[in-house]
Design a protein around this motif. Structure first.
Motif, PDB file in Angstrom:
ATOM      1  N   UNK A  49       6.001  -9.917  -3.231  1.00 18.87           N
ATOM      2  CA  UNK A  49       5.814 -10.526  -1.908  1.00 18.87           C
ATOM      3  C   UNK A  49       4.468 -10.139  -1.318  1.00 18.87           C
ATOM      4  N   UNK A  50       4.197 -10.643  -0.097  1.00 19.66           N
ATOM      5  CA  UNK A  50       2.943 -10.319   0.565  1.00 19.66           C
ATOM      6  C   UNK A  50       2.989  -8.900   1.121  1.00 19.66           C
ATOM      7  N   UNK A  51       1.805  -8.357   1.372  1.00 22.32           N
ATOM      8  CA  UNK A  51       1.646  -6.997   1.891  1.00 22.32           C
ATOM      9  C   UNK A  51       1.095  -7.105   3.319  1.00 22.32           C
ATOM     10  N   UNK A  52       1.924  -7.582   4.235  1.00 19.99           N
ATOM     11  CA  UNK A  52       1.500  -7.824   5.618  1.00 19.99           C
ATOM     12  C   UNK A  52       1.759  -6.599   6.478  1.00 19.99           C
ATOM     13  N   UNK A  53       0.745  -6.223   7.261  1.00 20.59           N
ATOM     14  CA  UNK A  53       0.840  -5.019   8.087  1.00 20.59           C
ATOM     15  C   UNK A  53       1.218  -3.811   7.237  1.00 20.59           C
ATOM     16  N   UNK A  54       0.712  -3.829   5.984  1.00 24.34           N
ATOM     17  CA  UNK A  54       0.944  -2.745   5.012  1.00 24.34           C
ATOM     18  C   UNK A  54       2.438  -2.539   4.765  1.00 24.34           C
ATOM     19  N   UNK A  55       3.164  -3.664   4.748  1.00 23.78           N
ATOM     20  CA  UNK A  55       4.604  -3.600   4.531  1.00 23.78           C
ATOM     21  C   UNK A  55       5.060  -4.831   3.750  1.00 23.78           C
ATOM     22  N   UNK A  56       6.244  -4.754   3.171  1.00 24.67           N
ATOM     23  CA  UNK A  56       6.786  -5.853   2.370  1.00 24.67           C
ATOM     24  C   UNK A  56       7.163  -7.036   3.242  1.00 24.67           C
ATOM     25  N   UNK A  57       6.672  -8.224   2.855  1.00 24.01           N
ATOM     26  CA  UNK A  57       7.023  -9.458   3.560  1.00 24.01           C
ATOM     27  C   UNK A  57       7.472 -10.484   2.530  1.00 24.01           C
ATOM     28  N   UNK A  58       8.803 -10.616   2.353  1.00 28.37           N
ATOM     29  CA  UNK A  58       9.327 -11.524   1.332  1.00 28.37           C
ATOM     30  C   UNK A  58       9.236 -12.986   1.764  1.00 28.37           C
TER      31      UNK A  58
ATOM     32  N   UNK B  95      -8.232  -8.547   4.824  1.00 31.57           N
ATOM     33  CA  UNK B  95      -9.110  -8.048   3.763  1.00 31.57           C
ATOM     34  C   UNK B  95      -8.825  -6.592   3.415  1.00 31.57           C
ATOM     35  N   UNK B  96      -8.497  -5.781   4.421  1.00 31.97           N
ATOM     36  CA  UNK B  96      -8.208  -4.372   4.149  1.00 31.97           C
ATOM     37  C   UNK B  96      -6.954  -4.212   3.292  1.00 31.97           C
ATOM     38  N   UNK B  97      -5.953  -5.015   3.571  1.00 38.25           N
ATOM     39  CA  UNK B  97      -4.695  -4.926   2.820  1.00 38.25           C
ATOM     40  C   UNK B  97      -4.893  -5.377   1.379  1.00 38.25           C
ATOM     41  N   UNK B  98      -5.681  -6.429   1.172  1.00 40.78           N
ATOM     42  CA  UNK B  98      -5.981  -6.871  -0.192  1.00 40.78           C
ATOM     43  C   UNK B  98      -6.756  -5.793  -0.927  1.00 40.78           C
ATOM     44  N   UNK B  99      -7.765  -5.225  -0.259  1.00 46.57           N
ATOM     45  CA  UNK B  99      -8.582  -4.179  -0.891  1.00 46.57           C
ATOM     46  C   UNK B  99      -7.745  -2.946  -1.231  1.00 46.57           C
TER      47      UNK B  99
END
Length: 385
Positions: free
Chosen positions: A193-202, A3-7
């Motif tokens: 891509x996704x923003x996992x662990x505040x980093x790019x995840x293709x 939720x924090x990363x989406x926000x």
């Protein structure tokens, strides 16, 4: 993503914070024919127009994770050389400036999306300079972790508003206005891509659906070509059915109340503790409640087996997808009783003179159609006797 990363990404979608130079769009009619395509510089747009575009994109990052926001996982083979992942990567690399690639993307979306009305495909490429964060989540202005370049897409119906009476400031009087075609909130969207662990995840994307049902499945199958997760609405129906069928005659009001109470408590505690990771449960969570309620071992084992068969062995699900944590409903063919979760214990079942009854303790004032009523003490005593 949590939720924090989406926000964090949502907060960037403001005129003074984003790095979107242009938004691109394709207007499609109800027959799936392209009416027009466009590109709009946000710098040259009015403040109202820029805000409208950004709000549409922001809406595709809204809702509940696991329900409205669905995690999409690509396989290693897809990332290495698939057409669907390659298209998304090229769109990102070219920042949507390649018209041929953009048209190919539009065609793919149109082939699988039918809203039975006109709709807009809106897509943008944003570059977010991810700041360092201290252990207390404070952003540090003297450094950056990476540049997170990503695509945001919203697919929104275009509806004609009803004609009505309006005020004309130039003529300074009221008169009727014809209806205009207005863009409604998006039904489908995605982040890649996704923003996992505040980093790019293709290897991942995040897909948005306004309605957590199967309407988004053709889009996921066509655009991402991945295994389609069971929609939240289907998960709820599935859970209710397997609970009833597994426990059979042992599926009592008390058992269902206990399961609902336990899952609701988990949801409330997760929210109160402000845990960012999505809440997930396994079959063990529910079987523990069943055992505490005295459900027999054969019935609890039957539930576990059916749960694993429906959701996947050792797979986790979101409790918000399988219960309604805002209401507790008792439904008969002609009557529905809805109470707040904290008042679920007021509802009981009882058989009197061979007739089944739903009983609700009336401890406070009672209103019928807004009118406060009183109980007949003699009738109450006779019923209890």
């Amino acid at each position: 993503m949590n939720e924090k990363e989406v926000a964090e990404l949502r907060r960037q979608l403001k005129r003074d914070r984003n790095n979107i130079t242009k938004v691109y769009g394709c207007y499609v009619n109800e027959n799936r024919s392209i009416v027009s395509t466009f590109s709009q510089s946000l710098a040259l747009a009015t403040d109202e127009e820029a805000d409208a575009y950004l709000n549409l994109l922001k809406k595709s990052l809204s809702g509940t994770l696991g329900k409205n926001l669905i995690d999409i996982a690509f396989s290693n083979q897809q990332v290495i050389g698939s057409e669907e992942h390659g298209l998304l990567m090229k769109l990102r690399e070219t920042k949507l400036e390649d018209e041929e690639l953009l048209q190919k993307f539009y065609d793919k979306v149109i082939s699988c999306v039918s809203l039975e009305e006109n709709y807009l495909i809106l897509i943008a490429c944003n570059a977010y300079d991810v700041p360092y964060k201290a252990k207390d989540d404070t952003e540090l202005s003297d450094g950056s972790e990476e540049m997170f370049t990503h695509l945001l897409c919203s697919i929104a119906p275009v509806k004609k508003s009803k004609p009505g009476l309006g005020y004309d400031y130039n003529e300074q009087h009221f008169h009727t206005f014809a209806g205009d075609w207005l863009v409604a909130p998006p039904q489908i969207g995605f982040l890649f891509p996704a923003f996992d662990d505040r980093s790019t995840n293709i290897y991942n994307a995040l897909c948005y659906t306004k309605k957590p049902d199967d309407t988004v499945l053709p889009f996921i199958e066509t655009v991402f070509c991945t295994d389609v997760p069971k929609p939240a609405s289907e998960q709820k129906t599935c859970f209710e059915t397997l609970l009833s069928n597994s426990l059979e005659e042992e599926c009592s009001m008390e058992v269902v109340q206990a399961v609902h109470e336990q899952l609701t408590n988990l949801i409330d505690m997760h929210k109160e503790n402000k845990i960012t990771e999505p809440l997930q449960i396994h079959a063990d969570t529910v079987t523990a409640v069943l055992e505490d309620c005295g459900v027999s071992a054969p019935r609890t084992e039957a539930f576990r087996e059916r749960f694993d068969a429906e959701f996947g062995e050792d797979e986790a699900v979101s409790p918000k997808n399988i219960i309604d944590d805002k209401h507790f409903d008792v439904t008969l063919p002609e009557v529905t009783i809805r109470v707040k979760p904290q008042a679920r214990d007021l509802v009981q079942t009882k058989t009197i003179d061979g007739i089944k009854y739903i009983l609700i303790r009336a401890e406070d004032s009672v209103e019928v159609n807004g009118v406060s009523i009183h109980f007949d003490d003699e009738t109450q005593q006779h019923t209890e006797a």
